[in-house]
Write a protein that holds these residues in place. Structure first.
Motif, PDB file in Angstrom:
ATOM      1  N   GLY A 141      49.258  43.926  50.095  1.00 17.33           N
ATOM      2  CA  GLY A 141      48.235  43.463  49.510  1.00 17.33           C
ATOM      3  C   GLY A 141      48.083  42.728  48.683  1.00 17.33           C
ATOM      4  N   GLY A 142      47.510  42.165  47.837  1.00 21.38           N
ATOM      5  CA  GLY A 142      47.568  40.756  47.242  1.00 21.38           C
ATOM      6  C   GLY A 142      48.727  39.559  47.659  1.00 21.38           C
ATOM      7  N   PRO A 143      48.833  38.520  46.871  1.00 26.94           N
ATOM      8  CA  PRO A 143      49.585  37.480  47.328  1.00 26.94           C
ATOM      9  C   PRO A 143      51.091  37.310  47.703  1.00 26.94           C
ATOM     10  N   LEU A 144      51.980  38.610  47.737  1.00 23.98           N
ATOM     11  CA  LEU A 144      53.203  38.885  48.060  1.00 23.98           C
ATOM     12  C   LEU A 144      52.962  39.954  48.750  1.00 23.98           C
TER      13      LEU A 144
ATOM     14  N   GLY B 203      51.426  31.461  38.128  1.00 29.86           N
ATOM     15  CA  GLY B 203      50.977  32.468  37.947  1.00 29.86           C
ATOM     16  C   GLY B 203      52.085  33.867  37.973  1.00 29.86           C
ATOM     17  N   ARG B 204      51.704  35.213  37.600  1.00 27.82           N
ATOM     18  CA  ARG B 204      52.768  35.941  38.906  1.00 27.82           C
ATOM     19  C   ARG B 204      51.823  37.503  39.027  1.00 27.82           C
TER      20      ARG B 204
ATOM     21  N   SER C 163      47.918  45.095  42.380  1.00 33.31           N
ATOM     22  CA  SER C 163      47.049  45.927  41.244  1.00 33.31           C
ATOM     23  C   SER C 163      45.779  43.971  40.405  1.00 33.31           C
ATOM     24  N   ALA C 164      46.997  43.014  40.195  1.00 29.63           N
ATOM     25  CA  ALA C 164      45.659  41.698  39.858  1.00 29.63           C
ATOM     26  C   ALA C 164      46.679  40.867  40.376  1.00 29.63           C
ATOM     27  N   ASP C 165      46.353  39.397  39.560  1.00 30.42           N
ATOM     28  CA  ASP C 165      46.995  38.060  39.166  1.00 30.42           C
ATOM     29  C   ASP C 165      46.895  37.872  38.523  1.00 30.42           C
ATOM     30  N   THR C 166      47.987  37.327  37.446  1.00 26.69           N
ATOM     31  CA  THR C 166      47.384  36.363  35.949  1.00 26.69           C
ATOM     32  C   THR C 166      48.216  35.276  35.776  1.00 26.69           C
TER      33      THR C 166
END
Length: 93
Positions: free
Chosen positions: A37-40, A72-73, A89-92
């Motif tokens: 999931g997410g960007p990676l 970003g992370r 779980s999130a981008d920060t």
């Protein structure tokens, strides 16, 4: 930026390898977890040598592909019961 092209380039690669690395995939003798999931999504995270106490710790990974762009992370949490997968779980910022 072409997101579909970027996602295709990332599949099967180890997080942190250069885009022009002739061997961007997993290497013998190393331990990896799949980022889900997410960007990676689809990248492999090298978790070789993680201390037992760190096994459940989140991975906070710098990326330009997340919601916050450059600087970003992306936060990935180990999947309970499956040490071979880390879920986004999130981008920060």
């Amino acid at each position: 930026m072409d997101r579909d092209r970027d996602e295709e380039l990332l599949r099967g690669r180890v997080y942190g390898t250069d885009h022009d690395d002739p061997r961007p995939g997993p290497r013998p003798g190393r331990v990896y977890a799949e980022l889900v999931g997410g960007p990676l999504d689809g990248l492999l995270l090298d978790i070789t040598g993680r201390a037992p106490g760190d096994a459940g710790a989140a991975a906070v990974l710098p990326t330009e592909l997340g919601a916050f762009g450059a600087g970003g992370r992306a936060v990935y949490e180990p999947r309970p019961g499956d040490p071979g997968r880390y879920d986004w779980s999130a981008d920060t910022p």
